[in-house]
Design a protein around this motif. Structure first.
Motif, PDB file in Angstrom:
ATOM      1  N   ILE A 296     -29.239  76.963  26.616  1.00 32.67           N
ATOM      2  CA  ILE A 296     -29.439  76.197  27.219  1.00 32.67           C
ATOM      3  C   ILE A 296     -31.188  76.160  27.323  1.00 32.67           C
ATOM      4  CG2 ILE A 296     -29.717  75.425  29.971  1.00 32.67           C
ATOM      5  CD1 ILE A 296     -26.669  76.102  30.046  1.00 32.67           C
ATOM      6  N   HIS A 297     -31.926  77.250  27.659  1.00 30.73           N
ATOM      7  CA  HIS A 297     -33.164  77.259  27.843  1.00 30.73           C
ATOM      8  C   HIS A 297     -33.829  76.620  26.463  1.00 30.73           C
ATOM      9  CE1 HIS A 297     -34.013  81.680  26.544  1.00 30.73           C
ATOM     10  NE2 HIS A 297     -34.815  81.176  25.707  1.00 30.73           N
ATOM     11  N   GLU A 298     -33.374  77.384  25.472  1.00 32.73           N
ATOM     12  CA  GLU A 298     -33.707  76.924  23.913  1.00 32.73           C
ATOM     13  C   GLU A 298     -33.563  75.493  23.694  1.00 32.73           C
ATOM     14  OE1 GLU A 298     -32.405  81.028  21.591  1.00 32.73           O
ATOM     15  OE2 GLU A 298     -31.445  78.956  21.171  1.00 32.73           O
ATOM     16  N   PHE A 299     -32.694  74.874  24.200  1.00 30.17           N
ATOM     17  CA  PHE A 299     -32.595  73.359  24.261  1.00 30.17           C
ATOM     18  C   PHE A 299     -33.815  72.685  24.952  1.00 30.17           C
ATOM     19  CE2 PHE A 299     -30.951  69.294  25.596  1.00 30.17           C
ATOM     20  CZ  PHE A 299     -30.411  68.561  24.522  1.00 30.17           C
ATOM     21  N   ASN A 300     -33.818  72.982  26.226  1.00 27.06           N
ATOM     22  CA  ASN A 300     -35.148  72.638  26.936  1.00 27.06           C
ATOM     23  C   ASN A 300     -36.249  72.706  26.190  1.00 27.06           C
ATOM     24  OD1 ASN A 300     -33.256  72.240  29.063  1.00 27.06           O
ATOM     25  ND2 ASN A 300     -34.052  73.722  30.389  1.00 27.06           N
ATOM     26  N   VAL A 301     -36.484  73.904  25.683  1.00 23.87           N
ATOM     27  CA  VAL A 301     -37.966  74.319  25.023  1.00 23.87           C
ATOM     28  C   VAL A 301     -38.212  73.136  23.943  1.00 23.87           C
ATOM     29  CG1 VAL A 301     -39.503  75.735  23.813  1.00 23.87           C
ATOM     30  CG2 VAL A 301     -38.076  76.469  25.701  1.00 23.87           C
ATOM     31  N   PHE A 302     -36.991  73.155  22.924  1.00 21.66           N
ATOM     32  CA  PHE A 302     -37.094  72.356  21.753  1.00 21.66           C
ATOM     33  C   PHE A 302     -37.320  70.606  22.168  1.00 21.66           C
ATOM     34  CE2 PHE A 302     -34.933  69.689  18.429  1.00 21.66           C
ATOM     35  CZ  PHE A 302     -35.580  70.194  17.396  1.00 21.66           C
ATOM     36  N   HIS A 304     -38.953  69.649  24.745  1.00 26.49           N
ATOM     37  CA  HIS A 304     -40.447  69.414  25.199  1.00 26.49           C
ATOM     38  C   HIS A 304     -41.287  69.174  23.914  1.00 26.49           C
ATOM     39  CE1 HIS A 304     -40.478  69.439  29.667  1.00 26.49           C
ATOM     40  NE2 HIS A 304     -39.326  70.476  29.295  1.00 26.49           N
ATOM     41  N   ILE A 305     -40.870  70.280  22.871  1.00 26.76           N
ATOM     42  CA  ILE A 305     -41.553  70.300  21.608  1.00 26.76           C
ATOM     43  C   ILE A 305     -41.510  68.662  21.150  1.00 26.76           C
ATOM     44  CG2 ILE A 305     -41.704  71.061  19.253  1.00 26.76           C
ATOM     45  CD1 ILE A 305     -41.079  74.067  20.518  1.00 26.76           C
ATOM     46  N   LEU A 306     -40.353  68.233  20.956  1.00 28.76           N
ATOM     47  CA  LEU A 306     -40.156  66.838  20.276  1.00 28.76           C
ATOM     48  C   LEU A 306     -41.116  65.703  21.095  1.00 28.76           C
ATOM     49  CD1 LEU A 306     -36.362  66.860  19.741  1.00 28.76           C
ATOM     50  CD2 LEU A 306     -38.082  67.097  18.119  1.00 28.76           C
ATOM     51  N   ARG A 307     -41.011  65.929  22.482  1.00 31.38           N
ATOM     52  CA  ARG A 307     -41.746  64.804  23.354  1.00 31.38           C
ATOM     53  C   ARG A 307     -43.237  65.160  23.220  1.00 31.38           C
ATOM     54  NH1 ARG A 307     -40.604  64.344  28.203  1.00 31.38           N
ATOM     55  NH2 ARG A 307     -40.202  62.117  28.357  1.00 31.38           N
ATOM     56  N   ARG A 308     -43.598  66.407  22.782  1.00 31.49           N
ATOM     57  CA  ARG A 308     -45.064  66.644  22.754  1.00 31.49           C
ATOM     58  C   ARG A 308     -45.683  66.861  24.165  1.00 31.49           C
ATOM     59  NH1 ARG A 308     -46.921  63.501  17.642  1.00 31.49           N
ATOM     60  NH2 ARG A 308     -45.220  62.511  16.948  1.00 31.49           N
ATOM     61  N   THR A 309     -44.840  67.455  24.912  1.00 29.10           N
ATOM     62  CA  THR A 309     -45.193  67.729  26.499  1.00 29.10           C
ATOM     63  C   THR A 309     -46.432  68.642  26.767  1.00 29.10           C
ATOM     64  OG1 THR A 309     -42.880  67.975  27.087  1.00 29.10           O
ATOM     65  CG2 THR A 309     -44.310  68.938  28.462  1.00 29.10           C
ATOM     66  N   VAL A 310     -46.847  69.492  25.688  1.00 28.41           N
ATOM     67  CA  VAL A 310     -47.987  70.348  25.837  1.00 28.41           C
ATOM     68  C   VAL A 310     -48.938  70.332  24.564  1.00 28.41           C
ATOM     69  CG1 VAL A 310     -47.196  72.049  27.507  1.00 28.41           C
ATOM     70  CG2 VAL A 310     -46.954  72.571  24.907  1.00 28.41           C
ATOM     71  N   ASN A 311     -48.331  69.659  23.357  1.00 25.56           N
ATOM     72  CA  ASN A 311     -49.250  69.671  22.347  1.00 25.56           C
ATOM     73  C   ASN A 311     -48.463  69.143  21.022  1.00 25.56           C
ATOM     74  OD1 ASN A 311     -47.584  71.506  21.104  1.00 25.56           O
ATOM     75  ND2 ASN A 311     -49.273  73.317  21.742  1.00 25.56           N
ATOM     76  N   LEU A 344     -46.591  76.871  29.181  1.00 23.84           N
ATOM     77  CA  LEU A 344     -45.286  77.482  28.808  1.00 23.84           C
ATOM     78  C   LEU A 344     -44.075  77.198  29.765  1.00 23.84           C
ATOM     79  CD1 LEU A 344     -46.614  81.234  27.812  1.00 23.84           C
ATOM     80  CD2 LEU A 344     -46.164  79.284  26.251  1.00 23.84           C
ATOM     81  N   THR A 345     -44.540  77.308  31.073  1.00 25.79           N
ATOM     82  CA  THR A 345     -43.432  77.103  32.202  1.00 25.79           C
ATOM     83  C   THR A 345     -42.998  75.820  32.106  1.00 25.79           C
ATOM     84  OG1 THR A 345     -44.591  78.801  33.509  1.00 25.79           O
ATOM     85  CG2 THR A 345     -43.018  76.959  34.743  1.00 25.79           C
ATOM     86  N   LYS A 346     -43.850  74.660  31.779  1.00 24.09           N
ATOM     87  CA  LYS A 346     -43.311  73.354  31.567  1.00 24.09           C
ATOM     88  C   LYS A 346     -42.457  73.200  30.593  1.00 24.09           C
ATOM     89  CE  LYS A 346     -47.565  70.619  32.857  1.00 24.09           C
ATOM     90  NZ  LYS A 346     -48.433  69.709  32.494  1.00 24.09           N
ATOM     91  N   CYS A 347     -42.514  74.074  29.270  1.00 33.92           N
ATOM     92  CA  CYS A 347     -41.607  73.792  28.228  1.00 33.92           C
ATOM     93  C   CYS A 347     -40.366  74.376  28.483  1.00 33.92           C
ATOM     94  CB  CYS A 347     -42.125  74.733  27.061  1.00 33.92           C
ATOM     95  SG  CYS A 347     -43.699  73.778  26.460  1.00 33.92           S
ATOM     96  N   PHE A 348     -40.069  75.264  29.567  1.00 37.99           N
ATOM     97  CA  PHE A 348     -38.824  75.903  29.847  1.00 37.99           C
ATOM     98  C   PHE A 348     -38.058  75.040  30.848  1.00 37.99           C
ATOM     99  CE2 PHE A 348     -40.649  79.436  27.524  1.00 37.99           C
ATOM    100  CZ  PHE A 348     -39.479  79.907  26.951  1.00 37.99           C
ATOM    101  N   ASP A 349     -38.867  74.155  31.676  1.00 35.63           N
ATOM    102  CA  ASP A 349     -38.160  73.223  32.679  1.00 35.63           C
ATOM    103  C   ASP A 349     -37.380  72.209  32.310  1.00 35.63           C
ATOM    104  OD1 ASP A 349     -39.339  74.738  34.915  1.00 35.63           O
ATOM    105  OD2 ASP A 349     -41.250  73.238  34.717  1.00 35.63           O
ATOM    106  N   LYS A 350     -36.549  71.508  32.766  1.00 35.56           N
ATOM    107  CA  LYS A 350     -35.817  70.268  32.427  1.00 35.56           C
ATOM    108  C   LYS A 350     -36.955  69.329  32.018  1.00 35.56           C
ATOM    109  CE  LYS A 350     -31.603  71.544  35.036  1.00 35.56           C
ATOM    110  NZ  LYS A 350     -30.843  71.127  36.001  1.00 35.56           N
ATOM    111  N   VAL A 351     -36.576  68.354  31.373  1.00 31.19           N
ATOM    112  CA  VAL A 351     -37.222  67.298  30.903  1.00 31.19           C
ATOM    113  C   VAL A 351     -37.208  66.254  31.746  1.00 31.19           C
ATOM    114  CG1 VAL A 351     -37.628  65.441  29.148  1.00 31.19           C
ATOM    115  CG2 VAL A 351     -37.003  67.886  28.329  1.00 31.19           C
ATOM    116  N   ASP A 352     -38.396  65.629  32.329  1.00 34.19           N
ATOM    117  CA  ASP A 352     -38.456  64.587  33.330  1.00 34.19           C
ATOM    118  C   ASP A 352     -38.257  63.331  32.546  1.00 34.19           C
ATOM    119  OD1 ASP A 352     -38.559  63.088  35.496  1.00 34.19           O
ATOM    120  OD2 ASP A 352     -40.829  63.682  35.742  1.00 34.19           O
ATOM    121  N   SER A 358     -29.306  67.759  30.278  1.00 35.29           N
ATOM    122  CA  SER A 358     -29.081  69.203  30.056  1.00 35.29           C
ATOM    123  C   SER A 358     -28.088  69.647  29.045  1.00 35.29           C
ATOM    124  CB  SER A 358     -29.267  69.983  31.433  1.00 35.29           C
ATOM    125  OG  SER A 358     -29.376  71.413  30.854  1.00 35.29           O
ATOM    126  N   LEU A 359     -28.153  70.438  28.332  1.00 33.01           N
ATOM    127  CA  LEU A 359     -27.180  70.818  27.518  1.00 33.01           C
ATOM    128  C   LEU A 359     -25.902  71.380  28.127  1.00 33.01           C
ATOM    129  CD1 LEU A 359     -26.376  71.727  24.497  1.00 33.01           C
ATOM    130  CD2 LEU A 359     -27.307  73.887  24.778  1.00 33.01           C
TER     131      LEU A 359
END
Length: 375
Positions: A296-302, A304-311, A344-352, A358-359
């Motif tokens: 579940i936490h890996e899904f959240n991070v992935f 965020h990566i797809l949505r370019r949350t931080v970069n 980093l914390t943003k990437c582990f949070d649920k996607v807004d 969520s998974l």
């Protein structure tokens, strides 16, 4: 057919069949395997399932180029759906009710590791090559890696996740990623011998184990293996931050001419700084989580990566390493010290996002198997 199936009495073989692409996993392959494995799990006639790959790879991972292409075209939700299906399959296999034998005769990386590392029986050969090199393209070790890497001896999991280090079959056996080492020439004989399981009234784990043990080849780990330097790895990779880990490695390197240390330093200096920090936090988080929580936490991070949350590191890394192949990605931020805890914390949070969910994993008893050193 990208996924082949062989049925013999009570034994089923699921064979990844995309050899020219090193059996990299497409969405269609994931969906097909989900369907097949669910049927086999609930079929009382099936006593054993064997998972293997055709060609020189078990599976080199997920089809990253397909994810990159769909996402850059504006369809990030497809990539999220792909990943949701992949993690659901990984969880199904990790909690599988029937004995599962994964034969890793070749390359096993990324998504291939997610399919196999929680099988009860994980067979490697002299051809096996394992790695989790995600940070080199702006991702992080996922597909359950925060669970299986964090349970390796000492801080060996952090070493693998932060350096993309490659392991051969003997090293996988030593650290517990594999359960048995068998010579490739004996695999056909092993598979033929396992057919007897199909005639049993129940799925007899001890019988399967006894059959496999008959083909085991005794091996020894080489002296120059990084695993034989677990004391140094524990000293360096137990540090609290990536910066401290890298500094510790550089201090050791100043006094020791060991190739594995040099390779580790070079990889970490070339990988995405954000990915390295996400990798360390994910593995450390996974050490105190159950498998489903890790997924579940890996899904959240992935996502965020797809949505370019931080970069844009995943897109930059994929462009540089897989599309243009200039191997010179421009990471943002470019330095470890510029990657903040807030990012980093943003990437582990649920996607807004109103369309994001969520998974959700099916309620099953966790039957994943403890990894332990075999040498």
């Amino acid at each position: 057919m990208k996924v082949l199936v062989e049925e013999n009495a009570g034994v089923r073989k699921v064979i990844l069949n995309r050899p020219k692409k090193l059996n990299s996993l497409t969405y269609e392959m994931i969906v097909e395997m989900l369907k097949k494995f669910k049927v086999y799990e609930n079929d009382p006639m099936v006593k054993l399932v064997i998972l293997k790959g055709n060609g020189r790879a078990f599976s080199a991972g997920g089809d990253v180029l397909a994810v990159y292409n769909f996402t850059t075209a504006g369809h990030w939700s497809f990539a999220a759906s792909f990943y949701r299906k992949q993690l659901t399959l990984d969880y199904l296999l990790a909690t599988y009710k029937k004995p599962l034998v994964s034969i890793l005769n070749g390359i096993v990386m990324g998504g291939g590791a997610g399919l196999s590392m929680h099988s009860r029986f994980r067979i490697v050969t002299e051809n096996t090559l394992f790695a989790m090199p995600e940070a080199s393209i702006g991702l992080f070790p996922d597909v359950g890696a925060s669970h299986f890497l964090s349970r390796l001896p000492g801080f060996f999991g952090e070493y693998l996740g932060l350096t993309g280090a490659r392991l051969v079959g003997t090293e996988m056996l030593a650290c517990g990623l594999a359960t048995h080492f068998i010579l490739a020439k004996d695999l056909v004989s092993l598979e033929n011998a396992l057919r007897v399981v199909g005639s049993l009234d129940v799925s007899d784990i001890s019988t399967i184990s006894d059959i496999i043990v008959r083909f085991v080849h005794k091996v020894h780990i080489k002296q120059d293996s990084a695993y034989s330097r677990l004391d140094i790895i524990n000293e360096c990779f137990s540090r609290e931050t990536v910066e401290e880990i890298l500094l510790s490695l550089e201090n050791f390197s100043a006094n020791r001419e060991e190739k594995w240390i040099i390779k580790a330093i070079n990889y970490m200096k070339s990988a995405s700084p954000t990915s390295l920090k996400l990798s360390l936090r994910s593995i450390r988080k996974g050490r105190i989580q159950k498998l489903e929580q890790c997924l579940i936490h890996e899904f959240n991070v992935f996502c965020h990566i797809l949505r370019r949350t931080v970069n844009d590191d995943f897109f930059e890394g994929s462009r540089s390493m897989l599309v243009d192949k200039n191997k010179n990605p421009q990471w943002q931020p470019s330095k470890l010290e510029l990657v903040t805890e807030e990012m980093l914390t943003k990437c582990f949070d649920k996607v807004d996002d109103d369309d994001w969910e969520s998974l959700q994993l099916p309620a099953k008893s966790n039957q994943s198997f403890i990894l332990e050193s075999k040498l």
